[in-house]
Design a protein around this motif. Sequence first.
Motif, PDB file in Angstrom:
ATOM      1  N   ASP A   5     -16.087 -60.015 -59.248  1.00  0.00           N
ATOM      2  CA  ASP A   5     -16.407 -60.200 -57.660  1.00  0.00           C
ATOM      3  C   ASP A   5     -16.781 -61.920 -58.572  1.00  0.00           C
ATOM      4  O   ASP A   5     -15.983 -63.161 -57.085  1.00  0.00           O
ATOM      5  CB  ASP A   5     -18.143 -60.059 -57.725  1.00  0.00           C
ATOM      6  N   LEU A   6     -16.969 -62.645 -59.477  1.00  0.00           N
ATOM      7  CA  LEU A   6     -17.117 -63.980 -59.932  1.00  0.00           C
ATOM      8  C   LEU A   6     -15.883 -65.119 -59.879  1.00  0.00           C
ATOM      9  O   LEU A   6     -16.051 -66.151 -59.342  1.00  0.00           O
ATOM     10  CB  LEU A   6     -17.466 -64.137 -61.373  1.00  0.00           C
ATOM     11  N   GLN A   7     -14.431 -64.075 -60.082  1.00  0.00           N
ATOM     12  CA  GLN A   7     -13.643 -64.204 -60.231  1.00  0.00           C
ATOM     13  C   GLN A   7     -12.587 -65.000 -58.871  1.00  0.00           C
ATOM     14  O   GLN A   7     -11.613 -65.265 -58.637  1.00  0.00           O
ATOM     15  CB  GLN A   7     -12.259 -63.526 -60.570  1.00  0.00           C
ATOM     16  N   LYS A   8     -12.989 -63.586 -58.015  1.00  0.00           N
ATOM     17  CA  LYS A   8     -12.913 -63.669 -56.789  1.00  0.00           C
ATOM     18  C   LYS A   8     -13.132 -64.356 -56.060  1.00  0.00           C
ATOM     19  O   LYS A   8     -11.977 -65.634 -54.658  1.00  0.00           O
ATOM     20  CB  LYS A   8     -13.524 -62.574 -56.076  1.00  0.00           C
ATOM     21  N   GLN A   9     -13.955 -65.314 -56.581  1.00  0.00           N
ATOM     22  CA  GLN A   9     -15.343 -66.104 -55.802  1.00  0.00           C
ATOM     23  C   GLN A   9     -14.163 -67.054 -56.198  1.00  0.00           C
ATOM     24  O   GLN A   9     -14.648 -68.082 -55.571  1.00  0.00           O
ATOM     25  CB  GLN A   9     -16.735 -66.247 -55.814  1.00  0.00           C
ATOM     26  N   GLN A  10     -14.447 -67.642 -57.493  1.00  0.00           N
ATOM     27  CA  GLN A  10     -13.864 -69.218 -57.494  1.00  0.00           C
ATOM     28  C   GLN A  10     -12.719 -69.039 -56.801  1.00  0.00           C
ATOM     29  O   GLN A  10     -12.016 -70.771 -56.365  1.00  0.00           O
ATOM     30  CB  GLN A  10     -13.845 -68.683 -58.748  1.00  0.00           C
ATOM     31  N   ALA A  11     -11.896 -68.111 -56.863  1.00  0.00           N
ATOM     32  CA  ALA A  11     -10.522 -67.961 -56.872  1.00  0.00           C
ATOM     33  C   ALA A  11     -10.218 -68.594 -55.057  1.00  0.00           C
ATOM     34  O   ALA A  11      -9.371 -69.176 -54.425  1.00  0.00           O
ATOM     35  CB  ALA A  11      -9.786 -66.569 -57.093  1.00  0.00           C
ATOM     36  N   ALA A  12     -11.419 -67.705 -54.102  1.00  0.00           N
ATOM     37  CA  ALA A  12     -11.614 -67.546 -53.347  1.00  0.00           C
ATOM     38  C   ALA A  12     -12.025 -69.655 -52.831  1.00  0.00           C
ATOM     39  O   ALA A  12     -11.257 -70.705 -52.229  1.00  0.00           O
ATOM     40  CB  ALA A  12     -12.124 -66.614 -52.117  1.00  0.00           C
ATOM     41  N   MET A  13     -12.616 -70.073 -53.526  1.00  0.00           N
ATOM     42  CA  MET A  13     -13.438 -71.455 -53.773  1.00  0.00           C
ATOM     43  C   MET A  13     -11.592 -72.610 -54.180  1.00  0.00           C
ATOM     44  O   MET A  13     -11.796 -73.383 -53.483  1.00  0.00           O
ATOM     45  CB  MET A  13     -14.555 -72.149 -54.630  1.00  0.00           C
ATOM     46  N   ALA A  14     -11.359 -71.837 -55.350  1.00  0.00           N
ATOM     47  CA  ALA A  14      -9.944 -72.688 -54.944  1.00  0.00           C
ATOM     48  C   ALA A  14      -8.841 -73.292 -54.352  1.00  0.00           C
ATOM     49  O   ALA A  14      -8.410 -74.375 -54.112  1.00  0.00           O
ATOM     50  CB  ALA A  14      -9.304 -72.652 -56.439  1.00  0.00           C
ATOM     51  N   ASN A  15      -8.968 -71.393 -53.786  1.00  0.00           N
ATOM     52  CA  ASN A  15      -7.785 -71.445 -52.163  1.00  0.00           C
ATOM     53  C   ASN A  15      -8.400 -72.488 -50.810  1.00  0.00           C
ATOM     54  O   ASN A  15      -7.398 -73.608 -50.720  1.00  0.00           O
ATOM     55  CB  ASN A  15      -7.937 -70.308 -51.630  1.00  0.00           C
ATOM     56  N   GLN A  16      -9.502 -72.791 -51.055  1.00  0.00           N
ATOM     57  CA  GLN A  16     -10.146 -72.947 -49.903  1.00  0.00           C
ATOM     58  C   GLN A  16      -9.878 -74.790 -49.923  1.00  0.00           C
ATOM     59  O   GLN A  16      -9.651 -75.906 -49.701  1.00  0.00           O
ATOM     60  CB  GLN A  16     -11.443 -73.037 -49.573  1.00  0.00           C
ATOM     61  N   LYS A  17     -10.348 -75.461 -51.151  1.00  0.00           N
ATOM     62  CA  LYS A  17     -10.338 -76.601 -51.668  1.00  0.00           C
ATOM     63  C   LYS A  17      -8.109 -77.294 -51.793  1.00  0.00           C
ATOM     64  O   LYS A  17      -8.179 -78.580 -50.927  1.00  0.00           O
ATOM     65  CB  LYS A  17     -10.480 -76.784 -53.125  1.00  0.00           C
ATOM     66  N   ARG A  18      -7.555 -76.711 -52.264  1.00  0.00           N
ATOM     67  CA  ARG A  18      -6.432 -76.472 -52.321  1.00  0.00           C
ATOM     68  C   ARG A  18      -6.193 -76.604 -50.657  1.00  0.00           C
ATOM     69  O   ARG A  18      -4.921 -77.695 -50.670  1.00  0.00           O
ATOM     70  CB  ARG A  18      -5.754 -75.146 -52.322  1.00  0.00           C
ATOM     71  N   GLN A  19      -6.531 -75.976 -49.470  1.00  0.00           N
ATOM     72  CA  GLN A  19      -6.041 -76.197 -48.280  1.00  0.00           C
ATOM     73  C   GLN A  19      -6.734 -77.199 -47.466  1.00  0.00           C
ATOM     74  O   GLN A  19      -6.130 -78.180 -46.917  1.00  0.00           O
ATOM     75  CB  GLN A  19      -6.783 -74.797 -47.845  1.00  0.00           C
ATOM     76  N   GLU A  20      -7.099 -77.374 -48.149  1.00  0.00           N
ATOM     77  CA  GLU A  20      -8.492 -78.736 -47.672  1.00  0.00           C
ATOM     78  C   GLU A  20      -7.678 -80.321 -48.595  1.00  0.00           C
ATOM     79  O   GLU A  20      -7.478 -80.978 -47.416  1.00  0.00           O
ATOM     80  CB  GLU A  20     -10.130 -79.047 -48.424  1.00  0.00           C
ATOM     81  N   VAL A  21      -7.380 -79.670 -49.526  1.00  0.00           N
ATOM     82  CA  VAL A  21      -6.524 -81.614 -50.361  1.00  0.00           C
ATOM     83  C   VAL A  21      -5.374 -81.270 -49.129  1.00  0.00           C
ATOM     84  O   VAL A  21      -4.610 -82.488 -48.871  1.00  0.00           O
ATOM     85  CB  VAL A  21      -6.357 -81.142 -51.526  1.00  0.00           C
ATOM     86  N   GLU A  22      -4.654 -80.374 -49.269  1.00  0.00           N
ATOM     87  CA  GLU A  22      -2.957 -79.944 -48.595  1.00  0.00           C
ATOM     88  C   GLU A  22      -3.322 -80.508 -46.306  1.00  0.00           C
ATOM     89  O   GLU A  22      -2.881 -81.545 -45.971  1.00  0.00           O
ATOM     90  CB  GLU A  22      -2.630 -79.216 -48.109  1.00  0.00           C
TER      91      GLU A  22
END
Length: 73
Positions: A5-22
């Motif tokens: 669950d922790l890995q999924k949450q981290q992946a979701a946060m990283a994806n959200q940050k990437r989309q925000e930067v893009e």
Amino acid sequence: MTEEDLQKQQAAMANQKRQEVEREYREQHPDQIKQENELSFEHKTNKLKKKLNIAIITVFGLIIIVFLILFFI
């Protein structure tokens, strides 16, 4: 909370940050994005042109071979 669950949450946060930067990049560099899209379009067009030329040459080559076979039989 499990490790998975922790890995999924981290992946979701990283994806959200990437989309925000893009999104920020697209807002700050619209001309660069437009130029990249045009280059991508030109590249795709050139690839299709090459494939079409190969297909046309192949068809004409096969037609010539069929006529030669029919002429000599």
